[in-house]
Design an enzyme around this catalytic site. Structure first.
Site, PDB file in Angstrom:
ATOM      1  CD  GLU A 103      -3.284  -0.404   0.054  1.00  0.00           C
ATOM      2  OE1 GLU A 103      -3.124   0.170  -1.132  1.00  0.00           O
ATOM      3  OE2 GLU A 103      -3.487  -1.604   0.411  1.00  0.00           O
ATOM      4  CG  HIS A 104      -0.226   4.824   0.778  1.00  0.00           C
ATOM      5  ND1 HIS A 104      -0.734   6.009   0.145  1.00  0.00           N
ATOM      6  CD2 HIS A 104      -1.246   4.448   1.367  1.00  0.00           C
ATOM      7  CE1 HIS A 104      -1.986   6.313   0.360  1.00  0.00           C
ATOM      8  NE2 HIS A 104      -2.331   5.593   1.370  1.00  0.00           N
TER       9      HIS A 104
ATOM     10  CD  GLU B  61      -9.462   6.951 -11.657  1.00  0.00           C
ATOM     11  OE1 GLU B  61      -9.233   7.567 -10.876  1.00  0.00           O
ATOM     12  OE2 GLU B  61      -9.554   5.730 -11.777  1.00  0.00           O
TER      13      GLU B  61
ATOM     14  N   GLY C 191     -16.778   5.298  -3.587  1.00  0.00           N
ATOM     15  CA  GLY C 191     -16.644   5.831  -2.358  1.00  0.00           C
ATOM     16  C   GLY C 191     -16.112   4.800  -1.215  1.00  0.00           C
ATOM     17  CB  ALA C 192     -16.095   1.227  -0.529  1.00  0.00           C
TER      18      ALA C 192
ATOM     19  CE1 TYR D 266      -3.122   7.576  -3.015  1.00  0.00           C
ATOM     20  CE2 TYR D 266      -2.633   9.523  -4.761  1.00  0.00           C
ATOM     21  CZ  TYR D 266      -2.428   8.003  -4.314  1.00  0.00           C
ATOM     22  OH  TYR D 266      -2.007   7.172  -5.147  1.00  0.00           O
TER      23      TYR D 266
ATOM     24  CB  SER E 235     -16.433   2.513  -7.841  1.00  0.00           C
ATOM     25  OG  SER E 235     -16.027   3.617  -7.250  1.00  0.00           O
ATOM     26  CB  SER E 236     -13.124   6.057 -10.118  1.00  0.00           C
ATOM     27  OG  SER E 236     -11.848   5.925  -9.534  1.00  0.00           O
TER      28      SER E 236
ATOM     29  CG  ASP F 112      -6.272   1.880  -7.547  1.00  0.00           C
ATOM     30  OD1 ASP F 112      -5.697   1.094  -6.846  1.00  0.00           O
ATOM     31  OD2 ASP F 112      -6.755   3.009  -7.080  1.00  0.00           O
TER      32      ASP F 112
HETATM   33  C1  GLA Z   1      -5.139   4.721  -4.187  1.00  0.00           C
HETATM   34  C2  GLA Z   1      -4.690   4.931  -5.644  1.00  0.00           C
HETATM   35  C3  GLA Z   1      -3.615   4.031  -5.736  1.00  0.00           C
HETATM   36  C4  GLA Z   1      -2.687   3.429  -4.523  1.00  0.00           C
HETATM   37  C5  GLA Z   1      -3.404   3.337  -3.446  1.00  0.00           C
HETATM   38  C6  GLA Z   1      -2.419   3.078  -2.217  1.00  0.00           C
HETATM   39  O1  GLA Z   1      -6.187   3.604  -4.457  1.00  0.00           O
HETATM   40  O2  GLA Z   1      -5.680   5.148  -6.510  1.00  0.00           O
HETATM   41  O3  GLA Z   1      -2.868   4.260  -7.182  1.00  0.00           O
HETATM   42  O4  GLA Z   1      -1.625   4.572  -4.408  1.00  0.00           O
HETATM   43  O5  GLA Z   1      -4.472   4.425  -3.093  1.00  0.00           O
HETATM   44  O6  GLA Z   1      -1.888   1.985  -2.202  1.00  0.00           O
END
Ligand code: GLA
Length: 373
Positions: free
Chosen positions: A28-29, A152, A114-115, A211, A119-120, A164
């Site tokens: 993540e991140h 996006e 939004g969860a 973010y 979804s986008s 994503d």
């Molecule tokens: C969101 C962003 C992804 C990623 C995650 C965190 O989902 O769209 O690109 O950075 O946060 O891992």
């Protein structure tokens, strides 16, 4: 979808595409810092059906009247509405030399918005499939992901990494997607476990600004580390020992430490899965602790879920998934254990937080596909 299309526009669609939401198992991140990630596609999907339309505008409909709109397919302007994602895909295709004709576009699906389940990305990837098809062009899955990501990032101006859209476009059923974000190289790692997704239903007001703040912080940390090691291309490649001796503030050191250790955890997880072992729950818990303490993107509700979930027999690991600051957490373990724990956890959650959580069990599902005309 065919009925919905007929109700909205009359006639039959030319083609229908679908794309799934995603959960990230671990990593993540780190996608915007040159790290590695390991998402799966979930069972919830978004469908986009397209057909011809009169006039020079594309028309979109998501079922209800107030969710209808129109845009110029080649030079759309941003409207602040949900169909900006579709308009962004149309524009991106035009800029790549595939002008999309004016279309009737119907959208439906069950990826909750939004969860934090992307979804986008599901909407953009499904739209990229359907619109490019209608424009007479056959794009590969990686190109669909690129088009969706640019829509996006450039048109809607969401500063997201590449995870994503790649997950939604490229995932395979029964596999997790091991994505190296520096060059978008992928391999598909067998993954047959069930995952519990638990939505803590937090209002997400802060998510986007935080973010961006984290992205800035990781960029700053990289600049400082580079002043000591000029060849360092990505933050994810920094050695922990370099972080220790670099003149970073405590906050920047913590952010960088998360990126570096999280990427190592992804490699460890991939090694375990490739050896036929289950996804190591301990790695998920370490990931959550790092996101909570070093990256500071957890919430009380997400921490509560992780602590409570792993107290149950048969649940081996849990962590927040996606950007954090609300949204969803996941838990791993035996399917029966996840199945029976979920309603009890949701009950206790309501008592503790005064709002209802949603939850789903998912396996690793298939990425974007054409559903047919
Ligand atoms: C969101 C962003 C992804 C990623 C995650 C965190 O989902 O769209 O690109 O950075 O946060 O891992």
């Amino acid at each position: 979808m065919r009925e919905r299309f007929a109700r909205a526009f009359g006639g039959v669609p030319h083609t229908i595409w679908s794309a799934p939401g995603r959960v990230n198992l671990i990593g993540e991140h780190v996608d915007y810092a040159g790290g590695e990630v390991l998402p799966i596609a979930i069972a919830a999907r978004t469908c986009v059906a397209v057909g011809p339309v009169a006039g020079s505008y594309s028309h979109v409909s998501a079922g209800r009247r107030r969710q209808r709109g129109a845009f110029d397919p080649v030079r759309p302007s941003r409207s602040g509405s949900w169909w900006d994602y579709v308009a962004g895909v149309s524009r991106e295709l035009a800029q790549r030399g595939t002008p999309v004709p004016p279309l009737a576009i119907a959208v439906a699906g069950d990826v909750p918005p939004g969860a934090g389940l992307s979804s986008s990305a599901a909407l953009c990837v499904a739209a990229a499939g359907a619109l490019s098809h209608a424009a007479g062009s056959r794009l590969g899955a990686a190109e669909l992901a690129d088009v969706a990501h640019r829509a996006e990032a450039d048109f809607v101006e969401v500063p997201c990494g590449i995870m994503d859209q790649r997950a939604s476009a490229l995932c395979r059923a029964g596999h997790a997607l091991h994505l190296q974000c520096r060059d978008a190289a992928v391999d598909h790692v067998p993954f047959l476990e069930s995952i519990l997704i638990f939505d803590t239903a937090e209002p997400r007001a802060l998510r986007a600004s935080r973010y961006e703040e984290r992205r800035r912080e990781t960029d700053e940390a990289l600049v400082i580390l580079r002043s000591m090691e000029p060849g360092l291309e990505w933050l994810a490649d920094a050695a922990l020992e370099l972080l220790d001796r670099a003149p970073l503030t405590g906050v920047l050191r913590a952010r960088a430490r998360h990126v570096v250790t999280e990427t190592r955890r992804v490699r460890d997880a991939v090694r375990a899965l490739a050896a036929g072992e289950p996804l190591p729950g301990a790695l998920l818990l370490e990931s959550h602790a790092s996101l909570r303490d070093d990256y500071e993107c957890s919430t009380c509700a997400l921490d509560w879920f992780v602590a409570e979930a792993v107290r149950r027999d048969g649940i081996t690991g849990a962590r927040l998934t996606g950007a954090g600051w609300g949204g969803c957490a996941i838990a791993t373990g035996e399917r029966e254990a996840l199945d029976s724990a979920a309603p009890a956890l949701a009950n206790e959650f309501r008592q503790a937080f005064g709002r209802s959580a949603r939850w789903w069990l998912t396996a690793a599902e298939e990425g974007a596909r054409e559903e047919g005309p």
